[in-house]
Design an enzyme around this catalytic site. Structure first.
Site, short mmCIF file in Angstrom:
data_model
loop_
_atom_site.label_atom_id
_atom_site.label_comp_id
_atom_site.label_asym_id
_atom_site.label_seq_id
_atom_site.Cartn_x
_atom_site.Cartn_y
_atom_site.Cartn_z
N TRP A 101 0.83 -1.21 0.00
CA TRP A 101 0.00 0.00 0.00
C TRP A 101 0.86 1.25 0.00
O TRP A 101 0.52 2.25 -0.64
CB TRP A 101 -0.98 -0.01 1.18
CG TRP A 101 -1.93 -1.17 1.12
CD1 TRP A 101 -2.03 -2.20 2.01
CD2 TRP A 101 -2.90 -1.45 0.09
NE1 TRP A 101 -3.01 -3.09 1.61
CE2 TRP A 101 -3.56 -2.65 0.44
CE3 TRP A 101 -3.29 -0.78 -1.09
CZ2 TRP A 101 -4.56 -3.21 -0.34
CZ3 TRP A 101 -4.30 -1.35 -1.86
CH2 TRP A 101 -4.92 -2.54 -1.49
N ASP A 168 -1.58 6.82 6.09
CA ASP A 168 -2.64 5.88 5.71
C ASP A 168 -2.81 4.96 6.93
O ASP A 168 -1.93 4.15 7.21
CB ASP A 168 -2.20 5.09 4.47
CG ASP A 168 -3.16 3.95 4.12
OD1 ASP A 168 -4.20 3.81 4.79
OD2 ASP A 168 -2.84 3.20 3.17
N LYS A 192 -11.52 -1.81 6.94
CA LYS A 192 -10.58 -2.64 7.70
C LYS A 192 -10.92 -2.64 9.19
O LYS A 192 -10.79 -3.65 9.84
CB LYS A 192 -9.14 -2.17 7.48
CG LYS A 192 -8.68 -2.21 6.03
CD LYS A 192 -8.42 -3.61 5.55
CE LYS A 192 -8.16 -3.75 4.05
NZ LYS A 192 -7.51 -2.67 3.36
C1 LIG Z 1 -6.93 -2.12 2.09
C2 LIG Z 1 -5.93 -1.03 2.23
C3 LIG Z 1 -5.87 0.03 1.30
C4 LIG Z 1 -6.79 0.09 0.09
O1 LIG Z 1 -8.03 0.49 0.48
P1 LIG Z 1 -9.24 0.67 -0.57
O2 LIG Z 1 -10.28 1.27 0.32
O3 LIG Z 1 -9.58 -0.68 -1.10
O4 LIG Z 1 -8.79 1.59 -1.63
C5 LIG Z 1 -4.96 1.02 1.49
N1 LIG Z 1 -4.11 1.00 2.55
C6 LIG Z 1 -4.14 0.01 3.45
C7 LIG Z 1 -3.19 0.04 4.60
C8 LIG Z 1 -5.05 -1.04 3.32
O5 LIG Z 1 -5.06 -2.03 4.22
#
Ligand SMILES: *Cc1c(COP(=O)(O)O)cnc(C)c1O
Length: 355
Positions: A101, A168, A192
């Protein structure tokens, strides 16, 4: 049979949240109408959006100058949106490459400026949080991925640097306490650790906006959304509603610090077993282990069929590792009870006794 949901995302949600969400889809607030067939500008839905935004501010102890939005496009659009709003035209930013990511975040940011990658653990298949070089003070921010969902690594705390932070936090938001003061932006896909797929939360310092010198398309401009109270266009009403219910549930559990204690109890249980049980080994190095996603494998694949049968029979779901790591991944998001981790540990011990 009770299913123990270790899914890496979309995640397990509390039973009471699912129950209440199901009722609201039939009849919301006794209106005789579904949540998903009323105007997002109705007073009933506006109250949902306001409660969701204010619960985030309250539970993360955000400073007064912060705003909270629930938008679309997932964290994947967040990669670009972050750079679009906080990286000045012709400027530079620093990134840490701790997994898939982060890598994607770097790729998007490179479309908009000069990116310094200060450290990477790619060469060891991202089994640890990399050490990183000093940040050039000319960098607009340092971006990092607080928890690496795929590889099972997590920053043990907030990086201590001289520039603002952008993170993030998709897979560990609301899992532990932190001080938001050093951040310009925190973003997290809901699915998540706080809700269903379909919305992404942005929490940011509104005073840090408006300094890029570039024209930002309306939907990507956080200032546009903030000026419309996260209602610039039709928001994803159902994901926002379920996220709001999950935030209420987290508050009823005692808030983020109480949830952090629960999470630490779960992760110690699984890591103690990975370290004790001679049939298993972890992927992440011990100092970098994630409290959310534990990645591990069998030392000898000859036991795989037997182990897979044991955990399947125990009602465990979602344990297969991501294809880029293999083995197993136990995702222990906020709503997963300690009891489910105990069921997994019991299956690991049963394998040892039978082998
Ligand atoms: C799943 C995830 C993403 C991607 O998220 P989307 O909502 O599917 O775009 C980005 N960063 C992390 C750390 C993730 O676990």
């Amino acid at each position: 049979m009770k299913i123990h949901n270790f899914s890496a995302g979309p995640c397990i949600l509390p039973d009471e949240v699912l129950q209440e969400a199901a009722e609201a889809v039939q009849d919301f607030n006794g209106l005789g109408l579904s949540l998903i067939e009323i105007s997002h500008r109705s007073k009933d839905f506006v109250a949902v959006m306001e409660e969701a935004r204010s619960l985030v501010k309250e539970m993360l102890h955000l400073p007064e100058r912060f705003d909270v939005l629930f938008l679309q496009g997932g964290a994947s659009l967040g990669f670009y949106t972050a750079a679009m709003n906080f990286l000045p035209e012709g400027g530079k930013a620093a990134y840490i490459d701790s997994g898939t990511w982060s890598n994607k975040a770097i790729k998007e940011a490179k479309l908009l400026g000069d990116i310094d990658v200060l450290g990477s653990s790619k060469e060891t298949n991202y089994n640890h949080i990399p050490a990183f070089k000093n940040v050039d003070p000319a960098s607009a921010f340092l971006h990092y991925t607080s928890n690496n969902t795929i590889f099972g690594t997590q920053f043990s705390g907030t990086p201590d640097v001289s520039v603002p932070l952008v993170a993030d936090m998709s897979s560990d938001i609301f899992s532990r306490t932190f001080d938001a003061n050093p951040f310009h932006l925190i973003y997290a896909g809901a699915q998540k650790n706080m809700g269903p797929a379909g919305t992404v939360m942005y929490a940011f310092d509104r005073e840090a906006l408006g300094h890029t010198g570039r024209t930002i398309p309306s939907y990507l401009d956080l200032a546009v959304h903030a000026s419309k109270d996260s209602m610039f266009n039709t928001p994803p009403v159902f994901p926002v509603y379920v996220t709001m219910l999950t935030l209420r549930w987290m508050k009823s559990m005692g808030g983020v610090s109480a949830i952090q204690q629960r999470n630490e109890a779960k992760s110690s249980l699984i890591y103690n077993e990975i370290d004790r049980n001679p049939l298993f080994e972890g992927h992440a190095t011990p100092e970098s282990r994630s409290h959310m996603n534990a990645t591990f494998r069998l030392r000898d694949d000859a036991h795989a069929a037997r182990f897979d049968a044991l955990w399947t029979e125990a009602g465990i779901s979602g344990l297969k590792g991501h294809r880029s790591v293999g083995g197993y991944r136990a995702s222990m998001y906020n709503a997963l009870p300690l009891e489910s981790v105990q069921v997994l540990v019991d299956a690991m011990q049963a394998l040892e006794q039978n082998s």
